[in-house]
Structure formats: structure tokens, C-alpha cells
Design an enzyme around this catalytic site. Structure first.
Site, PDB file in Angstrom:
ATOM      1  N   GLY A 124      47.983  43.107  45.374  1.00 46.55           N
ATOM      2  CA  GLY A 124      47.685  43.179  43.946  1.00 46.55           C
ATOM      3  C   GLY A 124      46.192  43.126  43.659  1.00 46.55           C
ATOM      4  N   THR A 125      45.478  42.261  44.373  1.00 44.47           N
ATOM      5  CA  THR A 125      44.036  42.140  44.149  1.00 44.47           C
ATOM      6  C   THR A 125      43.330  43.461  44.410  1.00 44.47           C
ATOM      7  OG1 THR A 125      43.979  39.780  44.638  1.00 44.47           O
ATOM      8  CG2 THR A 125      41.930  40.988  44.968  1.00 44.47           C
ATOM      9  N   ASN A 148      50.791  35.658  34.363  1.00 42.64           N
ATOM     10  CA  ASN A 148      51.291  34.937  35.530  1.00 42.64           C
ATOM     11  C   ASN A 148      51.386  33.432  35.319  1.00 42.64           C
ATOM     12  OD1 ASN A 148      48.416  35.415  35.433  1.00 42.64           O
ATOM     13  ND2 ASN A 148      48.281  34.240  37.317  1.00 42.64           N
ATOM     14  N   GLN A 152      53.081  40.494  38.063  1.00 39.89           N
ATOM     15  CA  GLN A 152      54.053  39.430  37.793  1.00 39.89           C
ATOM     16  C   GLN A 152      55.329  39.980  37.145  1.00 39.89           C
ATOM     17  OE1 GLN A 152      54.981  36.282  38.996  1.00 39.89           O
ATOM     18  NE2 GLN A 152      52.760  36.171  39.105  1.00 39.89           N
ATOM     19  N   SER A 201      52.354  44.126  43.390  1.00 38.06           N
ATOM     20  CA  SER A 201      52.203  43.438  44.675  1.00 38.06           C
ATOM     21  C   SER A 201      53.579  43.131  45.252  1.00 38.06           C
ATOM     22  CB  SER A 201      51.429  42.135  44.440  1.00 38.06           C
ATOM     23  OG  SER A 201      51.576  41.288  45.548  1.00 38.06           O
ATOM     24  N   HIS A 220      54.480  40.788  47.623  1.00 30.06           N
ATOM     25  CA  HIS A 220      54.885  39.420  47.977  1.00 30.06           C
ATOM     26  C   HIS A 220      55.354  38.617  46.771  1.00 30.06           C
ATOM     27  CE1 HIS A 220      51.518  36.624  46.828  1.00 30.06           C
ATOM     28  NE2 HIS A 220      50.832  37.749  46.799  1.00 30.06           N
ATOM     29  N   CYS A 258      45.851  31.416  42.689  1.00 29.95           N
ATOM     30  CA  CYS A 258      44.760  32.188  43.268  1.00 29.95           C
ATOM     31  C   CYS A 258      43.386  31.613  43.011  1.00 29.95           C
ATOM     32  CB  CYS A 258      44.817  33.621  42.790  1.00 29.95           C
ATOM     33  SG  CYS A 258      46.179  34.463  43.583  1.00 29.95           S
TER      34      CYS A 258
END
Lengths: 380, 381
Positions: B71-72, B151, B179, B199, B201, B325
Site C-alpha cells: 500500500g505504501t 484506517n 482499508q 494492499s 496484507h 504504521c
């Protein structure tokens, strides 16, 4: 099946898949989370970092985890350029780099940086004096590939680092992706500031890599966000992938200790047998080379046709580097070494792993002879 | 002691089928997709199929999916790539105060390079209004980035309305759907977004993989240079096993989406009912009407977030103070600050519960009871 394309990618070790599974299932927490599961994940990540550092004989804080070799190379080169651009906008590299270095340089050139490409000689090696001549007061970075991915030549990294000791403001980046566990490199003995690694080239997993960043050196990040990896590389850490990579590194270095003589024997055998076949030209020089790569041409044969013929016999080799092979471009490295277009066009690459056997090499040689005979008849 | 994991917004356990798929791919299809031999071709096929299915999951065309390391990277690529791609058209960006750090810090990096960024405020429910976007919009705006679902507090933003009002404007529209993907139905054409980040995960897939949707015709400058993977937008050998695992995770989340939504809404209700019955004083952070079903952020007056987290952890319950994060530190949540101001007590006494795979109603009840007990202990004078 004979897999002789280990420079493109390698088959992961069974044991590292077990580690990957175990970590994914039992320690799935986010290392940044403060609860117990997060702490456990953070501990595993630290252990992977410690082990990697120990195996490479560097400090844990000098290891940054990334998504692979391409990211490591981009981060080192562009991160340095952005950090030190006020000091100067001149960068030195060679004309035989991997695409991920070469293309990053081209991007920087578009942004106003000036790039000097030091040429290699006919043996695929750069001359130190040419590098020295290229250094200017505004040079901020020198980036050199350690083991070339197409022909396997090894650049004099230690000598370059000695030379750069007289230029302490010039950063030194080494693309070590093909050299890991094949040609040892002492990161602390050489004054290297950045060094790139890719997990899937040494039986780890795709999507995992590392960048060694010497203590005290700083860099601009490529990925901003949650400030993981010393604030240089944000993103939730791929814990299972990094545990797998550190284990793959340990295994590969152990195999290097035990199996190197065997690999050298196979390499010698291939060279000797191939050079006895009429029409074969071997491009990988005799010295200053890695033990796992052998590049050669068969006169008058298109590389793709040759690769596909061998594939039908269950043998996998490649034309040039996998990252450029879809482009069907002629090997940049071979052209840089002064090999004529028509010969370079038919070049193929064999790349071994420590799992490769002499028996496989014998089968390969027999298949090459048959290929030349049969394809030669078709083409007559 | 049975542990209860209620931090699925930070990361999720991998689904066993996902892991099985990955192991199979790593053992059997380990080739480099760029290789021209059959090892390469087989894995290329896996990539193509996955791209097709992932695109399908957001109502997009297959050639619009760029795989990233997560995602980042998807957010960084979207934001920096979009403004670098449209460099000549202006230097103004609109985002919000409640974005994930991957978006915020990318914007900060661009500010250092001379771009002007307007960070839109939110109301006390964490909501951005389309009117605020309209008011901030200028001719030279090149990018608007608003997250789909927050999130930390779960508030869902009016993305389709913002998309509507941006129609016909030059600005590229990005939404961080990290999210929301998997639990919300997303359609890029209905939302009128040009870029959308996801993302793996967060949806029981592996860490280290994500994607960025890029609408055809959007100019996006790459961040990674090298081989010509991912339509030249993202160099690097493709992480095939993770991509195959991602596909499995998306399949499962699409199949079970309706069921999960219902289940998590029940979880929320049960949790709140239990707290209510215990006489615990609390208030909900976020929107009641427009919220992600799996996120529940509560303010517990008189408690302190650190003490709360430690006590819950000792009771075997894993929750968080907000975003994971911020790399292990308890910093005041920028989302809560945006909603309530920096002096609000809520910043010191709020925690996030997030639901996911394998959670049971029994666990939710237990967690609510423990939360009530700990709150009562911490507030007893």
C-alpha cells in the site's frame, strides 16, 4: 529438467518455504503494533536483520530491507542524487550496468544530472585510470556493478574503493545482486557506501531485497509513509519474506563454502567442451569472472531459436538478461566489449546454481551439439 | 490463555488457502516472468490471470493494474507519479488531514519540492465534504487524494460525489482504498477515480504486495526504473508467488464480502451493547452511518491509551491506539486531532478494535467484558 537460468531467478530452497509458512501463520503481526503479536513480529524482523548483518560482516543498523534489487538500486542512486544534489550533479557509472541502474541514471539525466559512463575494455572490465579521470569536483556518486549479469565479469570493486578513499565526498554504490554467495565482497574492508541485494537470486523469494547503507551515511527516501527501516523505506515490513531471505543467504553462503570447487569444475568443463564445438564463440573472458555465468554464441543461429530448441529437450537457458529479454535487444554488455552485432545477436547465457551437477552439464553439451547439427541442417 | 486478535486493520493473518497457493507457486512456478522459456511463460500466465481478476474486483480493465510492494508504494507511486506525470499543468494538490502517512508524507515530500498542498479539515465524524473539495479546487490543481475509508476511525468519505465534481477538471483523482478494499464494494467507474491503492496484507493476503489501479489515459511517472515490467511503470522482477496469493485472498474476500459485512456489524453491535450494559462510559469516534464495518474506535473517558493497551495485551487482547504504521511509537493520532482538536481528551483515551478472519462472537463478548473491567479499574479513584 535442467535449469541453467539461475541469473534470471532461482528456485527457492524447500527449508526457506517452511520458514515462510511458519512465520506467516504464527507470527503474522505488524511489527509496528505495540501488542505482543507485533512485538514478536518485530523480534523476528530484528533477528533476520541481525543474521543478515552477521553473514555480511556488517552492523544490523546498516541493513535496510526492500522489495528487491530494482528498488535497492533505485533507492541508492536516486536517494543519493536527491540528498546531495546541492553538492554536485555529476554521477559516474559504467556502460555494462543492469537495467535498474541504467534506467535510474537516464531518469536522473532527464532531471538535469550529468552522467559519465566509463567504458569497459574487451575483457568486460573498466580501467581504473578511466574512472579516476572521470571524477570531478562536482561528482557525488560512483555506481558500479560487481558481477555483470550477462557475461559474469567481476569489476575491481576493492581497487575502486581504494581510489575513492581520496575522494571522501563521493558516494560509492555497488550492485552486488549477481555476486551474492558467488563472489565474496567484504563491505567493511572496501569503503562501500551502498550495496544492493536481491533475495530471489540466491534461492530466497521474489519481492525481497536489501540495501546495505554504511553507518553515518544518509539518503533521501524513495517511499514515504510510516517511517519504517530507519525512515528510509516506509511500508509494512514483509516479515516472513525477510526471515526467508536471511535464511536463504545463510544456506547460500554455506553452499558457497562447500560447493564452489564443484561449480568451478562444471564451469571449466562447459567452457572446454563448448570451445571444441565448431562455430561456438565464448564471450565470458578467462579471468576476473564469476563461477556461475557463461555466455557464448553459436555462429549463424538466432538466440531465441537456440533457446527454444534446448527448451524442448528440457534445458532452460536464456538469451540475455531476463529483464531485457522480452525486448529482444542485443546484449548491451557484449556490444560494450566490442563484440560485433551479428555475433552478439546469437549470444546465449548459461547460469549455474550450487545444485547444478556435472551430469547435467554433460547432457547440456550433448544437446548443444545436437541442436547445432539439426538446426544447421534446417537452415542450409 | 487464548489470545484474541482485534487488530486486523494493522495487519491480518494469512488465509490458509492463500499460503497453500503461494507455496505451490514458489515450488512449481518459480521462473522469472520476463524469461522467454516455458518457466517464464507459465508465470507470466499467472500474472495475466491475476491482473484480470483484480481488475474485475473493482470494475476495471485488466491493463489498469500495476503490482507494487504494498500500500505504501502504491500511494507513493500514485501521488508522486501523478504530479510528476502532469508537471506542466500546475503545482497544487488537495488532500485531507486524515490520510494514512503513506499519503501525508508523500505530500510533505512534494511540498519540499515546491508544490502547494491543501489539507482539507474534517468534521467531528471524520468526514470531508465535497463542498470543501470544491472550494479548494483551482485551475492549477493537478491531484486530489482522498482516502476511501479511514484506517483509524473507519469513516467512509463521499468519494463518488468528489469524483462527480472533479469530472471535466484536469486534476487526477486518487483514493487510498487500502482499508476499504475487500469489505466495501468498489467500482472505479462509479467512483470516477483515476488511481486507487490496495494492499494484500489487510485482506488475509501476504505482506509485500499491493496494487495501484491506473485509469487508462492517466499520465503517471514511474518511481522504480529498470526492466520493462508493469507497463514500464514499475520495474523489478514480479513477486509472482505473492501475486498468486493476493489473487486467492481477493477471491475469498469477494466471495465472503456480504457475509463478513453482516458479521462485523453484529460484532460492533454486540461490543457496544456489552459496554453499555456494564455501565461503562464511552463514545464512538467516527461516523455511525458511514463507517467501515470492521473498525470500531472508542473513547473511554478517564482512561489512558497506554495503560489501556498494556492491560488489554496482558489480558491476551491485541488492539491498537490507531495506525500501526507510526513505527512502534504512541504519537497522538493525527486523525483524532483533526476531528477533535489537539487539546481534546479523546486523543489520550481512544483505542481501535478491528475485526477479521477467525474472530468469533464469543471473542467479541470477552473483549468487551475485559474492556469494561479494565476501564472500571483504571477510572476507580
Amino acid at each position: 529438467m535442467i535449469y541453467f537460468d539461475n541469473s534470471a531467478t532461482t528456485k527457492p530452497y524447500r527449508e526457506i518455504l517452511d520458514s515462510f509458512t511458519k512465520v506467516s501463520l504464527d507470527y503474522f503481526g505488524n511489527p509496528s503494533s505495540l501488542h505482543n503479536l507485533g512485538v514478536q513480529a518485530e523480534n523476528l524482523l530484528s533477528r533476520a536483520r541481525n543474521q543478515t548483518a552477521e553473514l555480511l560482516n556488517v552492523k544490523p543498523a546498516e541493513i535496510l530491507f526492500t522489495s528487491g534489487g530494482t528498488e535497492s538500486n533505485n533507492l541508492a542512486i536516486k536517494g543519493t542524487a536527491m540528498k546531495y544534489r546541492s553538492r554536485g550533479k555529476h554521477i559516474i557509472t559504467t556502460n555494462i550496468e543492469h537495467a535498474s541502474v541504467y534506467a535510474a541514471m537516464e531518469q536522473l539525466a532527464e532531471l538535469g544530472f550529468e552522467i559519465s559512463y566509463v567504458k569497459v575494455n574487451s575483457k568486460g572490465i573498466i580501467e581504473l585510470e578511466n574512472l579516476e579521470k572521470a571524477i570531478r569536483p562536482d561528482t557525488i556518486l560512483v555506481s558500479v556493478i560487481h558481477v555483470n549479469n550477462e557475461v559474469g565479469t567481476v569489476q575491481p570493486i576493492k581497487e575502486i574503493s581504494r581510489l575513492l578513499e581520496e575522494h571522501p565526498k563521493v558516494m560509492f554504490h555497488v550492485d552486488h545482486v549477481q555476486g551474492v554467495a558467488k563472489v565474496p565482497l567484504d563491505l567493511h574492508d572496501c569503503r562501500i557506501d551502498f550495496c544492493s541485494f536481491s533475495g530471489h537470486k540466491f534461492h530466497g523469494l521474489k519481492g525481497t531485497g536489501a540495501l546495505y547503507m554504511r553507518e553515518g551515511v544518509s539518503i533521501s527516501p524513495l517511499l514515504s509513509g510510516g517511517s519504517q527501516e530507519l525512515r528510509v523505506r516506509s511500508g509494512t515490513e514483509n516479515v516472513a519474506g525477510m526471515v526467508a531471505m536471511s535464511k536463504a543467504l545463510r544456506f547460500s553462503l554455506e553452499k558457497h563454502q562447500q560447493q564452489l570447487p564443484n561449480m568451478l569444475k562444471i564451469h571449466d568443463y562447459l567452457r572446454k567442451e563448448l570451445s571444441n564445438i565448431t562455430g561456438v564463440t565464448i564471450h565470458t573472458p578467462n579471468e576476473q569472472i564469476a563461477p556461475h555465468i557463461l555466455n557464448f554464441s553459436v555462429k549463424g543461429f538466432k538466440a531465441e531459436v537456440f533457446v527454444h530448441f534446448l527448451e524442448q529437450k528440457g534445458i532452460f537457458i536464456s538469451t540475455t538478461s531476463a529483464c531485457s529479454s522480452k525486448k529482444k535487444a542485443i546484449s548491451k554488455t557484449l556490444l560494450a566489449m566490442g563484440i560485433p552485432d551479428e555475433v552478439a545477436e546469437s549470444a546465449v547465457r548459461v547460469s549455474l546454481s550450487y545444485e547444478s551437477t556435472m551430469q547435467e552439464a554433460e547432457t547440456f553439451i550433448a544437446a548443444v551439439s545436437i541442436a547445432i547439427k539439426q538446426l544447421g541442417e534446417v537452415m542450409k | 490463555m487464548n489470545k484474541i486478535y482485534l487488530d486486523h486493520a494493522a495487519t491480518t493473518p494469512m488465509h490458509p488457502d492463500v499460503l497453500k497457493k503461494m507455496i505451490k507457486v514458489m515450488e512449481t512456478y518459480f521462473g522469472n516472468p520476463s524469461s522467454i522459456h516455458s518457466f517464464g511463460r507459465e508465470v507470466r500466465h499467472i500474472l495475466d490471470e491475476t491482473r484480470y481478476e483484480l481488475a474485475n474486483s473493482i470494475g476495471a480493465k485488466p491493463n489498469t493494474i500495476i503490482f507494487t510492494s504494498g500500500g505504501t508504494e502504491a500511494d507513493n507511486l500514485a501521488i508522486i507519479g501523478a504530479v510528476e506525470g502532469t508537471r506542466s499543468k500546475g503545482n497544487h494538490i488537495i488532500s485531507t488531514e486524515i490520510e494514512h502517512h503513506a499519503v501525508l508524507h508523500s505530500c510533505h515530500a512534494l511540498e519540499k519540492r515546491g508544490y502547494e498542498v491543501t489539507y482539507l479539515p474534517v468534521n467531528s465524524e471524520g468526514l470531508v465534504t465535497p463542498e470543501a473539495v470544491k472550494a479548494a479546487l483551482r485551475d492549477e490543481t493537478v491531484l486530489v487524494s482522498v482516502m476511501y475509508g479511514n484506517n483509524e476511525v473507519g469513516t467512509i468519505q463521499p468519494i463518488a460525489e468528489i469524483g462527480d465534481l472533479l469530472s471535466g477538471h484536469q486534476a487526477v483523482f486518487h483514493t487510498d482504498a487500502v482499508q476499504a478494499f475487500g469489505i466495501e464494494k468498489l467500482n472505479v467507474d462509479e467512483l470516477k477515480v483515476d488511481l486507487l491503492s490496495v494492499s494484500a496484507h489487510k485482506i488475509n493476503g501476504p505482506k509485500g504486495i499491493g496494487f495501484l489501479y491506473v485509469r487508462n489515459g492517466t499520465d503517471l511517472a514511474p518511481r522504480f526504473f529498470g526492466g520493462e515490467q508493469e507497463r514500464k511503470k514499475r520495474a523489478g522482477t514480479e513477486n509472482v508467488a505473492a501475486i498468486a496469493g493476493f489473487r486467492e485472498a481477493v477471491r475469498i474476500s469477494m466471495d465472503e464480502q456480504a457475509l463478513k459485512r453482516e458479521q462485523y456489524l453484529v460484532f460492533k453491535q454486540v461490543f457496544l451493547d456489552k459496554l453499555e450494559k456494564s455501565g461503562t462510559k464511552f463514545s464512538l469516534n467516527g461516523s455511525v452511518a458511514k463507517s467501515l464495518p470492521h473498525i470500531l474506535n472508542l473513547s473511554l473517558p478517564g482512561t489512558n491509551v497506554e495503560a489501556m493497551l498494556v492491560n488489554l495485551d496482558l489480558a491476551g487482547i491485541a488492539v491498537s491506539s490507531g495506525s500501526a504504521c507510526t513505527a512502534g511509537s504512541i504519537e497522538p493520532s493525527h486523525v483524532l486531532v483533526a476531528m477533535f482538536g489537539k487539546d481534546s481528551e479523546r486523543i489520550q483515551n481512544s483505542i481501535r478494535f478491528s475485526f477479521g478472519l477467525n474472530n468469533t462472537i464469543g471473542e467479541i463478548e470477552k473483549a468487551a467484558e475485559e474492556t469494561a473491567n479494565i476501564t472500571s479499574r483504571l477510572t476507580r479513584n
